[in-house]
Scaffold this active site. Sequence first.
Site, PDB file in Angstrom:
ATOM      1  N   SER A 142       0.750  -1.035  -0.111  1.00  0.00           N
ATOM      2  CA  SER A 142       0.145  -0.112  -0.059  1.00  0.00           C
ATOM      3  C   SER A 142       0.976   1.258  -0.072  1.00  0.00           C
ATOM      4  CB  SER A 142      -1.019  -0.100   1.288  1.00  0.00           C
ATOM      5  OG  SER A 142      -1.682   1.245   1.388  1.00  0.00           O
ATOM      6  N   TYR A 155      -2.652  -1.960  10.322  1.00  0.00           N
ATOM      7  CA  TYR A 155      -2.507  -2.052   8.741  1.00  0.00           C
ATOM      8  C   TYR A 155      -1.220  -1.428   8.145  1.00  0.00           C
ATOM      9  CZ  TYR A 155      -3.935  -1.213   3.883  1.00  0.00           C
ATOM     10  OH  TYR A 155      -3.854  -1.142   2.488  1.00  0.00           O
TER      11      TYR A 155
END
Length: 260
Positions: A142, A155
Amino acid sequence: MSLSGKVAYITGAASGLGKRIAEVYAANGAAVAIADLNLEGAQAAAAELAATGAKAIGVKVDVTSEAEVEASVAETIKAFGKVDILVSNAGIQIVKPVQDFTYEEWRRMIAIHLDGAFLTTRACLKDMYARGQGGAIIYMGSAHSKTASKLKAPYVAAKHALLGLARTVAKEGGPAKVRANVICPGFVRTPLVEKQIPEQAKELGISEDEVIKKVMLSETVDTEFTTVDDVAAVALFLAAFETNALTGQSLLVSHGWVME
């Protein structure tokens, strides 16, 4: 770029990014294993591909289960004879401040994003090394592999860790012509991101429109979301690239939100 004769095992591929990557791989000649916790969804996605003439199967996998990962990779090898490409894509999101996360939630996030990457990598490497024909391992990182945002501690931590895993696998796999790279997308309007919009609006005390404009897209060069096609194109490039000239790397696909 051609993937003719290649076999890809893609996690979280019954929907969203994983499904689009599977579609692009199949369109470029690969046989595809749609690996997902949702077996019915995986089989439906595989049936859609098969209807186009592609080779595809749906397999059930909980990427946090060592037994299920091993079994689903074995099922893929039984069906297609090998695994050339791993796309470790399965993921979830939980949005809240650090102090409000339960340890169970933290562990679940780390398990799916990081443990799942390890388990699928290990299972696929065994076949890649045994055959001696090389391979491509692609982790879905990401932009949060490179930066941080509020409300996403586990995350962000897991996505950062994928960079280290990829670089280690690249070092170890290089002599066997196994490459490992990370795709780092910005915000893509998948169900995962759609779910975050109202959650972040609530946590931050702003409107959903403000979440999109001020939180998600304010730092992009064009206030545009990254698309599933953007990410799938990079996934195709990394899978088809055939030499160690491109390994241990991370490619940002974020409309300039994060730059290096």
